[in-house]
Design an enzyme around this catalytic site. Structure first.
Site, mmCIF file in Angstrom:
data_model
loop_
_atom_site.group_PDB
_atom_site.id
_atom_site.type_symbol
_atom_site.label_atom_id
_atom_site.label_comp_id
_atom_site.label_asym_id
_atom_site.label_seq_id
_atom_site.Cartn_x
_atom_site.Cartn_y
_atom_site.Cartn_z
ATOM 1 N N LYS A 1 121.655 8.040 -37.887
ATOM 2 C CA LYS A 1 122.235 7.866 -36.555
ATOM 3 C C LYS A 1 123.288 6.754 -36.516
ATOM 4 O O LYS A 1 123.381 5.928 -37.418
ATOM 5 C CB LYS A 1 121.125 7.654 -35.524
ATOM 6 C CG LYS A 1 120.386 8.974 -35.235
ATOM 7 C CD LYS A 1 119.456 8.906 -34.072
ATOM 8 C CE LYS A 1 118.864 10.298 -33.814
ATOM 9 N NZ LYS A 1 117.800 10.275 -32.813
ATOM 10 N N ARG B 1 111.192 11.105 -38.500
ATOM 11 C CA ARG B 1 111.921 12.377 -38.559
ATOM 12 C C ARG B 1 113.146 12.148 -39.436
ATOM 13 O O ARG B 1 113.996 11.324 -39.116
ATOM 14 C CB ARG B 1 112.307 12.774 -37.136
ATOM 15 C CG ARG B 1 113.010 14.107 -37.009
ATOM 16 C CD ARG B 1 113.292 14.417 -35.536
ATOM 17 N NE ARG B 1 114.033 15.643 -35.394
ATOM 18 C CZ ARG B 1 115.354 15.745 -35.499
ATOM 19 N NH1 ARG B 1 116.079 14.672 -35.734
ATOM 20 N NH2 ARG B 1 115.950 16.911 -35.346
HETATM 21 N N1 HH2 Z 1 116.960 13.145 -32.793
HETATM 22 C C1 HH2 Z 1 117.718 14.259 -32.878
HETATM 23 C C2 HH2 Z 1 117.153 15.518 -32.629
HETATM 24 N N2 HH2 Z 1 115.847 15.641 -32.321
HETATM 25 N N3 HH2 Z 1 113.749 14.656 -31.905
HETATM 26 C C3 HH2 Z 1 112.992 13.562 -31.790
HETATM 27 N N4 HH2 Z 1 111.701 13.670 -31.437
HETATM 28 N N5 HH2 Z 1 113.496 12.302 -32.003
HETATM 29 C C4 HH2 Z 1 114.800 12.104 -32.340
HETATM 30 O O1 HH2 Z 1 115.209 10.930 -32.505
HETATM 31 C C5 HH2 Z 1 115.643 13.251 -32.461
HETATM 32 C C6 HH2 Z 1 115.071 14.534 -32.238
HETATM 33 C C7 HH2 Z 1 119.160 14.154 -33.222
HETATM 34 O O2 HH2 Z 1 119.361 14.232 -34.606
HETATM 35 P P1 HH2 Z 1 119.779 15.533 -35.425
HETATM 36 O O3 HH2 Z 1 118.772 16.621 -35.251
HETATM 37 O O4 HH2 Z 1 120.017 15.104 -36.823
HETATM 38 O O5 HH2 Z 1 121.181 15.972 -34.854
HETATM 39 P P2 HH2 Z 1 121.666 17.003 -33.741
HETATM 40 O O6 HH2 Z 1 120.971 16.695 -32.457
HETATM 41 O O7 HH2 Z 1 123.150 16.771 -33.673
HETATM 42 O O8 HH2 Z 1 121.320 18.392 -34.188
#
Ligand code: HH2
Length: 285
Positions: free
Chosen positions: A231, A266
């Site tokens: 992030k 995660r």
């Molecule tokens: N962060 C993201 C997505 N889902 N779920 C939880 N519980 N906690 C988090 O911090 C979280 C999450 C965002 O990250 P990512 O899936 O890598 O990216 P994107 O939302 O652009 O698909």
């Protein structure tokens, strides 16, 4: 090492019968692997050309030791545009079916009740809602399906959340939100809850740092999940601008979370996380 348990009312891969349902039990901090089947996720958008490639990645994460694989079909990065439920479903369902057939415990990363319902029918066993289970219809889907949920704090929506995040006392506000949200969810029949302060979701660097410093307090109630993988705050702290080059910073933040009592982190790079966690635990962490 702390022991954790997550309850289900339906069978779950890797779980065991417990009371009237089933439970996943683990020691120390577990890893939830990330499989985004989106064109626009901030670090792995467009990474998987086919559902088969996404399934293979999820199977590899499970083989490496991920407790759960989190499948998402809509990016929640700052400024992301929402996608309709039918589009999200067409992205995630084949991947969920493939992973469930491989006996992988799958969580569905969604805020939409229709997507959650179909994903649970297709073999997902947990709902991961970054919008904090605010939607009563989503809570009802989880309760009816006997699935636990991740309740995450977010100020605003992905489209607007990073424009002007503002708090009086961020730790107090987030912990109250998580405690009240978890109480409401359990009262409405959701079998179990994991809480997540939502790193980067409507938070400036100072807010993320205050929450990270307060993790022991946040981890004192329901099992705590931290999602800091790749992030923006890692760029703020290290200068690394390329999201895919931020795994070392992700590990540093997630080891801090483990030391603070987090039940789960995660992560995109599951194998590196498990190696780091097991080594740190080996020296008594
Ligand atoms: N962060 C993201 C997505 N889902 N779920 C939880 N519980 N906690 C988090 O911090 C979280 C999450 C965002 O990250 P990512 O899936 O890598 O990216 P994107 O939302 O652009 O698909």
């Amino acid at each position: 090492m702390r022991a954790f348990e997550l309850r289900f009312r339906r069978p779950v891969p890797g779980g065991e019968p417990s009371g009237e349902g089933f439970a996943l039990r683990w020691q120390g901090t577990a890893v939830m692997g990330i499989v985004n089947v989106t064109p626009d996720s901030f670090s792995d958008g467009g990474h998987f050309a086919t559902a088969a490639a996404a399934i293979d990645a999820g199977l590899a994460m499970a083989a490496a030791g991920a407790l759960l694989v989190d499948v998402g079909g809509e990016s929640t990065r700052p400024g992301a545009t929402p996608v309709p439920a039918h589009e999200e479903l067409s992205r995630v369902l084949p991947v969920i079916e493939g992973l469930a057939a491989g006996e992988v415990a799958v969580s569905i990363d969604t805020s939409k009740p229709d997507v959650a319902r179909e994903a649970l029918s297709a073999g997902a066993c947990l709902v991961n809602d970054v919008r904090g289970l605010r939607d009563p219809a989503l809570r009802a889907v989880c309760a009816e399906a006997g699935a636990p949920a991740v309740l995450t704090h977010m100020q605003g929506t992905p489209e607007t959340m990073q424009r002007a995040p503002s708090y009086g006392d961020v730790v107090e506000e987030v912990s109250t939100f998580l405690r009240r949200g978890a109480e409401r969810a359990l009262k409405e029949g959701i079998v179990d809850i994991i809480v997540d302060p939502g790193i980067g979701f409507g938070k400036r660097l100072e807010h993320n740092l205050a929450l990270l410093r307060a993790l022991p307090r946040l981890a004192s109630g329901h099992p705590l999940l931290i999602g800091a993988s790749r992030k923006q705050l890692i760029e703020s702290l290290s200068g690394e601008t390329a999201p895919t080059a931020r795994d070392p910073g992700s590990l540093a933040l997630h080891l801090h979370a483990a030391a603070s009592g987090a039940a789960m982190v995660r992560a995109h790079d599951v194998a590196a996380h498990l190696q780091a966690l097991r080594v740190w635990e080996g020296i008594g962490g």
